[in-house]
Design a protein around this motif. Structure first.
Motif, PDB file in Angstrom:
ATOM      1  N   PRO A 193      35.414 -23.042 -58.407  1.00 46.40           N
ATOM      2  CA  PRO A 193      35.454 -24.191 -57.359  1.00 46.40           C
ATOM      3  C   PRO A 193      36.506 -23.742 -56.274  1.00 46.40           C
ATOM      4  N   GLN A 194      37.719 -23.281 -56.525  1.00 42.42           N
ATOM      5  CA  GLN A 194      38.708 -22.931 -55.283  1.00 42.42           C
ATOM      6  C   GLN A 194      38.245 -21.903 -54.529  1.00 42.42           C
ATOM      7  N   ILE A 195      37.462 -20.941 -54.912  1.00 48.68           N
ATOM      8  CA  ILE A 195      36.759 -19.734 -54.076  1.00 48.68           C
ATOM      9  C   ILE A 195      35.853 -20.518 -53.347  1.00 48.68           C
ATOM     10  N   ARG A 196      34.859 -21.326 -53.668  1.00 46.41           N
ATOM     11  CA  ARG A 196      33.917 -22.057 -52.913  1.00 46.41           C
ATOM     12  C   ARG A 196      34.760 -23.063 -52.119  1.00 46.41           C
ATOM     13  N   ASN A 197      35.743 -23.475 -52.392  1.00 44.96           N
ATOM     14  CA  ASN A 197      36.259 -24.225 -51.252  1.00 44.96           C
ATOM     15  C   ASN A 197      36.893 -23.695 -50.142  1.00 44.96           C
ATOM     16  N   VAL A 198      37.190 -22.271 -50.213  1.00 46.33           N
ATOM     17  CA  VAL A 198      37.639 -21.672 -48.980  1.00 46.33           C
ATOM     18  C   VAL A 198      36.275 -20.635 -48.579  1.00 46.33           C
ATOM     19  N   GLY A 199      35.776 -19.859 -49.225  1.00 40.47           N
ATOM     20  CA  GLY A 199      34.847 -18.723 -49.190  1.00 40.47           C
ATOM     21  C   GLY A 199      33.796 -19.136 -48.211  1.00 40.47           C
ATOM     22  N   THR A 200      33.482 -18.338 -47.380  1.00 40.95           N
ATOM     23  CA  THR A 200      32.498 -18.593 -46.275  1.00 40.95           C
ATOM     24  C   THR A 200      31.252 -17.731 -46.397  1.00 40.95           C
ATOM     25  N   LEU A 201      29.912 -18.297 -45.809  1.00 38.39           N
ATOM     26  CA  LEU A 201      28.829 -17.404 -46.036  1.00 38.39           C
ATOM     27  C   LEU A 201      28.924 -16.202 -45.145  1.00 38.39           C
ATOM     28  N   ALA A 202      29.624 -16.390 -43.839  1.00 36.58           N
ATOM     29  CA  ALA A 202      29.822 -15.214 -43.029  1.00 36.58           C
ATOM     30  C   ALA A 202      30.527 -14.229 -43.619  1.00 36.58           C
ATOM     31  N   GLY A 203      31.627 -14.486 -44.289  1.00 36.55           N
ATOM     32  CA  GLY A 203      32.491 -13.398 -44.927  1.00 36.55           C
ATOM     33  C   GLY A 203      31.724 -12.884 -46.109  1.00 36.55           C
ATOM     34  N   ASN A 204      30.703 -13.378 -46.982  1.00 38.45           N
ATOM     35  CA  ASN A 204      29.917 -12.892 -47.825  1.00 38.45           C
ATOM     36  C   ASN A 204      29.215 -11.823 -47.206  1.00 38.45           C
ATOM     37  N   ILE A 205      28.364 -12.077 -45.953  1.00 37.73           N
ATOM     38  CA  ILE A 205      27.457 -11.162 -45.404  1.00 37.73           C
ATOM     39  C   ILE A 205      28.201 -10.037 -44.838  1.00 37.73           C
ATOM     40  N   VAL A 206      29.393 -10.313 -43.978  1.00 37.45           N
ATOM     41  CA  VAL A 206      30.081  -9.095 -43.477  1.00 37.45           C
ATOM     42  C   VAL A 206      30.511  -8.294 -44.774  1.00 37.45           C
ATOM     43  N   ASN A 207      30.931  -8.685 -45.460  1.00 33.46           N
ATOM     44  CA  ASN A 207      31.160  -8.039 -46.842  1.00 33.46           C
ATOM     45  C   ASN A 207      30.252  -6.941 -47.293  1.00 33.46           C
ATOM     46  N   ALA A 208      28.986  -7.242 -47.187  1.00 27.97           N
ATOM     47  CA  ALA A 208      27.870  -6.460 -47.304  1.00 27.97           C
ATOM     48  C   ALA A 208      27.558  -5.787 -48.812  1.00 27.97           C
ATOM     49  N   GLN A 209      27.869  -6.771 -49.648  1.00 30.99           N
ATOM     50  CA  GLN A 209      27.669  -6.152 -51.026  1.00 30.99           C
ATOM     51  C   GLN A 209      26.305  -6.403 -51.524  1.00 30.99           C
ATOM     52  N   PRO A 210      25.749  -5.421 -52.326  1.00 30.70           N
ATOM     53  CA  PRO A 210      24.149  -5.936 -52.734  1.00 30.70           C
ATOM     54  C   PRO A 210      23.929  -7.081 -53.530  1.00 30.70           C
ATOM     55  N   ALA A 211      25.068  -7.309 -54.361  1.00 28.78           N
ATOM     56  CA  ALA A 211      24.872  -8.612 -55.218  1.00 28.78           C
ATOM     57  C   ALA A 211      25.100  -9.669 -54.570  1.00 28.78           C
ATOM     58  N   ALA A 212      25.669  -9.763 -53.318  1.00 33.70           N
ATOM     59  CA  ALA A 212      25.900 -11.184 -52.818  1.00 33.70           C
ATOM     60  C   ALA A 212      25.227 -12.200 -52.909  1.00 33.70           C
TER      61      ALA A 212
END
Length: 291
Positions: free
Chosen positions: A102-121
């Protein structure tokens, strides 16, 4: 991590101008859940961080020109809670609920997830199933780019993080007789990378017996987030029955390339997970589309 400067940008143009003035030594930051760790471990370097979380509009989920639009600073918690996303883009709401703690979901963003470009994202797998596009801004303007075209290799995106930024994502909401679903299996329920994750979107005919269109995305079974297009071709315009589903699932297994690893289990086990999770996601989405 040793950054000399931290800038709070008030507009997209201000953020891009700051990046340009830093000549490759600046990075955008919103949630920072991946970037801060990468800076601490020396995997990335930045003299200055440019914070985009206070730019008006970037933290909004909204309708625009028949699309659902998600701003670059929207967090996974916002997506998970959004009634619009849960009802009209279920695969993304379900994927968001799996991201970290929950702590990560409260600050983590979808855009950061995409720019990080991991195949498991999880976010990338869901957006591929939705046929999403990302709006890329730089000092020459903005353009919408298909999400599938943003990935180069594991951890490498086509977005130049030192001079460009994703400002939003957009995709069409579920219409009549449409639905989607996300399935994932990891070694434990939180803070673990997926062994396999699957996103599915289906569109049925008026009678609910034939597949008019379908999207299937699977990770991590290739260097980049992956669409199982042969499996999609098996299903398209076919009557939905157990034989057709089995044929499609086996096509998805054949075109996937999972590897054995200590982190993610043996490839034979992971192939079996593709079989189980793809069928499960398809069945859930079909049932939801039939209402």
């Amino acid at each position: 991590m040793s950054c000399e400067e931290y800038i709070l940008a008030s507009t997209v143009e201000e953020a891009l101008a700051a990046l340009a003035s830093l000549r490759g030594e600046g990075r955008l930051i919103a949630g920072g859940t991946d970037l801060v760790l990468q800076l601490q471990h020396g995997e990335r370097k930045a003299r200055c961080l440019v914070d985009i979380t206070r730019i008006p509009g970037l933290n909004e989920i909204r309708w625009q020109d028949s699309y659902i639009v998600i701003g670059a600073a929207v967090t996974f918690a916002q997506i998970e809670r959004s009634a619009l996303i849960r009802q009209r883009a279920t695969v993304l709401a379900e994927a968001a609920s799996w991201v970290g703690s929950p702590q990560i979901r409260n600050v983590g963003t979808l855009a950061g997830n995409i720019v990080n470009a991991q195949p498991a994202a999880d976010g990338a797998i869901a957006l591929l199933a939705l046929d999403a596009e990302a709006e890329i801004a730089n000092l020459t303007g903005r353009q919408w780019v298909a999400l599938a075209n943003l990935f180069v290799s594991p951890g490498v995106s086509r977005v130049d993080a030192s001079s460009e930024m994703i400002t939003a994502f957009r995709f069409r909401a579920h219409g009549p007789r449409e639905a989607s679903a996300f399935e994932r299996l990891a070694r434990r329920k939180a803070l673990a990378l997926p062994l396999i994750n699957v996103g599915v979107r289906v569109m049925l005919d008026a009678e609910g017996v034939r597949m008019r269109d379908v999207r299937i995305s699977i990770g991590p079974v290739a260097p980049m987030p992956f669409r199982a297009q042969q499996a999609e071709a098996v299903l398209k315009n076919r009557v939905i029955d157990q034989d057709t589903l089995t044929e499609a699932v086996e096509a998805a297994v054949l075109e996937s390339k999972p590897r054995s690893s200590l982190l993610r289990a043996g490839k034979e086990y992971r192939r079996e997970l593709i079989r189980v999770l793809t069928r499960r996601a398809l069945l859930r989405a079909i049932e939801a589309a039939r209402g």
